[in-house]
Design a protein around this motif. Structure first.
Motif, PDB file in Angstrom:
ATOM      1  N   TRP A   1      56.291  30.418  -9.572  1.00  0.00           N
ATOM      2  CA  TRP A   1      56.315  29.140 -10.286  1.00  0.00           C
ATOM      3  C   TRP A   1      57.170  29.220 -11.551  1.00  0.00           C
ATOM      4  O   TRP A   1      57.828  28.232 -11.920  1.00  0.00           O
ATOM      5  CB  TRP A   1      54.894  28.689 -10.624  1.00  0.00           C
TER       6      TRP A   1
ATOM      7  N   CYS B   1      60.240  26.802 -12.224  1.00  0.00           N
ATOM      8  CA  CYS B   1      60.354  26.012 -13.460  1.00  0.00           C
ATOM      9  C   CYS B   1      61.643  26.329 -14.220  1.00  0.00           C
ATOM     10  O   CYS B   1      62.237  25.448 -14.842  1.00  0.00           O
ATOM     11  CB  CYS B   1      59.140  26.259 -14.349  1.00  0.00           C
TER      12      CYS B   1
ATOM     13  N   PHE C   1      56.252  20.226 -13.809  1.00  0.00           N
ATOM     14  CA  PHE C   1      55.617  21.256 -12.988  1.00  0.00           C
ATOM     15  C   PHE C   1      55.091  22.407 -13.842  1.00  0.00           C
ATOM     16  O   PHE C   1      54.284  23.208 -13.373  1.00  0.00           O
ATOM     17  CB  PHE C   1      56.605  21.795 -11.953  1.00  0.00           C
TER      18      PHE C   1
ATOM     19  N   LEU D   1      51.312  25.196 -14.219  1.00  0.00           N
ATOM     20  CA  LEU D   1      51.553  26.618 -14.478  1.00  0.00           C
ATOM     21  C   LEU D   1      50.729  27.099 -15.668  1.00  0.00           C
ATOM     22  O   LEU D   1      50.148  28.189 -15.639  1.00  0.00           O
ATOM     23  CB  LEU D   1      53.044  26.857 -14.709  1.00  0.00           C
TER      24      LEU D   1
ATOM     25  N   LEU E   1      52.541  26.561  -2.274  1.00  0.00           N
ATOM     26  CA  LEU E   1      52.684  26.673  -3.723  1.00  0.00           C
ATOM     27  C   LEU E   1      51.438  26.157  -4.440  1.00  0.00           C
ATOM     28  O   LEU E   1      51.015  26.724  -5.458  1.00  0.00           O
ATOM     29  CB  LEU E   1      53.928  25.902  -4.182  1.00  0.00           C
TER      30      LEU E   1
ATOM     31  N   LEU F   1      48.429  28.223  -6.844  1.00  0.00           N
ATOM     32  CA  LEU F   1      47.874  27.816  -8.135  1.00  0.00           C
ATOM     33  C   LEU F   1      46.354  27.679  -8.076  1.00  0.00           C
ATOM     34  O   LEU F   1      45.690  27.680  -9.123  1.00  0.00           O
ATOM     35  CB  LEU F   1      48.505  26.500  -8.581  1.00  0.00           C
TER      36      LEU F   1
END
Length: 755
Positions: free
Chosen positions: A435, A439, A452, A456, A515, A519
């Motif tokens: 991530w 980013c 995004f 994170l 993804l 998270l």
């Protein structure tokens, strides 16, 4: 950690996800004041009784209805009529409808805009765009009924010929004096018949003042994010608002719903298929924005600064400057490094466990990505009839999105079950690392998606919590709270991408699912029975795919888009039947057979997606009057030759398309309207299309080199194949509808001349 608390955490995550989707649109009529949804529905029903494309009898009826409704409100109404070609090389005679509420001050005007024409030839145009017209009419009635005196002029603009090339908008921008007074436009659009309405900004500069004022107006259900804004600015856009932005530097908001895309431009775009929650969503935008911008200083709307923005429940609408992107990224990287150092110092992290975490995450990404990548091509092989739904989104499309999303989560649980001895904090490092890379790339190439970084930060907080716990298990409640931003921000995107771009991008949903799973690992990593959740994911995927299978065949509720064209070649005195269908139903099979398939699917006749004929068969020659093609002028001045040609129909027609060979053209006019040099330079073989009203003639003026001998091909079409007395075409069966985006139910005459 108790087994039941882990099961409860899973159910809470499912509930939070469901709430996120439920909260996208209003579910009830919660509007204050005198706004009437019933009145709005009556407008939509009245406008969408019949196809009302430019040149049709129903188009005139809709025009008269809208004018009468505006006059009932006490508004002086005018029309603006004229030929335009726009930037698409499509000529039509547009007729805009304009009214104005006078403001008390002399500032810039607010425009409420929607188009009132439907797409040729079978679309009823309920969602696209009777909804927009109906919402504006009722919004204006409500505004006036409250005896409000706006500071700004409010211009009501119902454009025409939007479906043909944004022609009405172009006519207004080119020739109407009110253009110079406009400060902001609210444009209501549709590309389907349901789903949430997305707010999309059109501006040549920055969005700061537009975003701040939009937030201040406080619509209760904003669905908007700067990722869509950034992508939208990079793509060739095609709403009326684009014309105002590009040609007059006027900013505005689009409000458009795009779900149930299979109804778009078809006879299914009917009053009955308009989603009532979607209608409420459009209303929920109009009411607060009309009231706010009626008194806002629109001279301050422009800015050179861009904002990141996104919608989430509770907070409603969040925004911050682009200038925060790099600092936030730097903070995230620094926190990640600090937390890793702390983890290794406390022996909570170990190299072997982290590497296994990378293996699990990369394997999950690869497997889900490969399955997603081949999903659509595989589905087309299993269900070839899907090729006839040119929208790229099938009637059962949502089952496929849900199925492949569940499959992706099942794959993740299954793979991570193989690493059950690896502690959760070691597993989280890999997705956070990925991530951070994402980013960082976004901060460089797609700044609008920089929000995004918010999930994170949540994942970093959860990682710290896991490392900070000594001998006791982490508090699930706090972990869930830290994971909520990931669910709220990413879950809608898993659905949005294939809805907006078609099922060909199911791979995007699969990768986004992995993804998102990464998270959520602070919670999912704690589950000792991951394999059970994997089997649950596989079972849910199987159920959705089975449900999709049983809805794969066409029916009365989910009809087959079919097409049939009769082509009379006046050059060779031959005739053919042609279809765009890849799968023939009994109706089309009466005229073409599977053996009549052609290898070259490129058609000289244009269509929205470049779709070509798939099957052609010999047809009987019918006595169809061909157009008169007369050279009115042929002169040579210097090294240039100028030719004027008049094409006059000898039957009722809807469309004339003209193609040329590769001869360069220095100039071209059609009915006095010039095609731009840029268009002539970048076009393909199609020169232009004239969408004909009142059976008008077409006068073509060309300028080219004196020694050139261009070849012109004229395709004259009428949409009356099923009603023409020389044919006896039976009606379509109830499980079929006219295919959109292509010439259909048409008699086409082809004639070629060499100058």
């Amino acid at each position: 950690m108790k087994k039941y608390s882990l099961i409860l955490s899973f159910l809470v995550i499912v509930g939070i996800t469901a709430w996120r989707f439920y909260d996208l649109m209003p579910q009830t009529d919660s509007f204050t004041g005198k706004f009437s949804v019933e009145n709005t529905l009556n407008h939509i029903k009245r406008i969408s009784k019949k196809p009302h494309f430019v040149g049709s009898d129903a188009h005139k009826e809709v025009e008269e209805y809208i004018i009468s409704e505006l006059e009932k409100l006490g508004l002086k109404t005018e029309t603006q009529e004229g030929y335009t070609t726009g930037d698409w090389g499509n000529l039509s005679k547009a007729k805009n409808i304009i009214a104005k509420i006078k403001g008390t001050e002399n500032g810039k005007a607010l425009v409420l805009m929607s188009h009132y024409d439907s797409s040729p030839h079978s679309s009823l145009g309920a969602s696209d765009d009777a909804v927009g017209v109906g919402v504006i009419l009722e919004g204006v009635r409500t505004f006036l009924a409250d005896n409000k005196q706006p500071k700004n002029d409010i211009i009501i603009l119902f454009t025409d010929a939007e479906e043909l090339g944004l022609n009405g908008a172009q006519l207004f921008v080119d020739k109407h004096q009110l253009k110079k007074d406009i400060g902001l436009i609210l444009n209501f659009e549709a590309r389907g018949s349901g789903g949430p309405s997305y707010m999309l900004i059109e501006t040549n500069g920055g969005n700061k003042n537009m975003i701040e004022s939009f937030a201040e107006a406080n619509p209760q259900f904003p669905v908007a994010n700067s990722l869509a804004y950034s992508i939208y600015k990079m793509l060739p856009n095609d709403t009326d608002l684009t014309v105002f932005r590009e040609n007059a530097n006027i900013d505005g908001f689009n409000f458009a719903f795009i779900d149930d895309h299979y109804d778009y431009h078809t006879v299914r775009d009917s009053f009955e298929n308009v989603d009532r929650n979607t209608l409420r969503h459009q209303i929920s935008y109009l009411i607060p924005l009309l009231n706010f911008y009626a008194d806002y200083d629109l001279s301050k709307i422009k800015s050179e600064v861009d904002y990141i923005y996104f919608d989430v429940p509770v907070f409603n609408f969040v925004y911050y400057p682009f200038s925060w992107i790099i600092p936030m990224l730097a903070i995230a990287i620094a926190l990640f490094l600090i937390i890793i150092i702390i983890g290794f110092k406390r022996a909570k992290l170990n190299v072997r466990g982290v590497l296994k975490g990378f293996a699990a995450f990369i394997l999950s990404l690869a497997l889900a990505g490969i399955i997603g990548y081949f999903s659509w091509t595989t589905l087309l092989k299993i269900y070839p009839q899907y090729q006839d739904i040119l929208h790229g989104f099938t009637y059962n499309g949502h089952f496929y999105i849900a199925g492949f999303t569940a499959l992706s989560f099942g794959i993740c649980f299954f793979i991570y079950a193989r690493f059950k001895k690896v502690e959760t904090q070691n597993l989280i490092i890999a997705p956070i690392f990925f991530w951070i890379i994402i980013c960082a790339a976004i901060a460089t190439y797609l700044k609008g998606a920089s929000f995004f970084i918010i999930p994170l930060f949540g994942a970093l907080g959860a990682l710290y919590m896991l490392l900070h716990q000594k001998n006791k298990k982490p508090q699930l409640l706090f972990l869930i709270i830290l994971c909520i931003p990931a669910i709220w921000i990413l879950a809608p995107l898993i659905q949005m991408f294939p809805v907006g771009l078609g099922l060909k991008v199911l791979v995007g949903s699969c990768i986004l699912s992995v993804l998102l799973f990464g998270l959520l690992l602070p919670i999912f990593g704690l589950y000792p029975n991951k394999k059970s959740y994997a089997y649950l994911g596989f079972l849910i995927a199987l159920l959705f795919l089975i449900s999709a299978h049983f809805q794969a065949e066409f029916s009365k509720e989910n009809p087959h888009p079919t097409s049939l064209v009769y082509i009379l070649d006046a050059d060779t005195n031959t005739a053919k039947w042609a279809t765009y269908n890849n799968v023939l139903d009994p109706w089309t099979s009466q005229y073409v057979k599977t053996k009549d398939s052609i290898t070259d699917k490129n058609s000289n006749f244009s269509s929205k997606y470049g779709t070509g004929f798939t099957h052609i068969a010999t047809a009987p020659i019918k006595n169809i009057p061909i157009p008169a093609i007369e050279i009115l002028k042929d002169t040579v001045i210097g090294n240039k030759r100028e030719v004027t040609i008049c094409i006059t129909p000898h039957r009722n027609v809807n469309r004339l398309e003209i193609t040329t060979d590769s001869t360069p053209l220095f100039g071209c006019k059609i009915n006095g309207i010039s095609l731009t040099d840029n268009y002539l330079k970048n076009r393909d073989s199609r020169l232009l299309t004239h969408y004909i009203s009142n059976n008008d003639y077409s006068e073509l003026n060309l300028v080219f080199k004196a020694n050139d001998k261009p070849v012109l091909t004229f395709y004259e079409a009428s949409n009356d194949l099923l009603e023409h007395p020389l044919f006896s075409i039976p009606p379509r069966p109830k499980n079929a509808i006219p295919m959109p985006f292509v010439l259909n139910d048409a008699i086409l005459i082809k004639k070629t001349i060499k100058l």
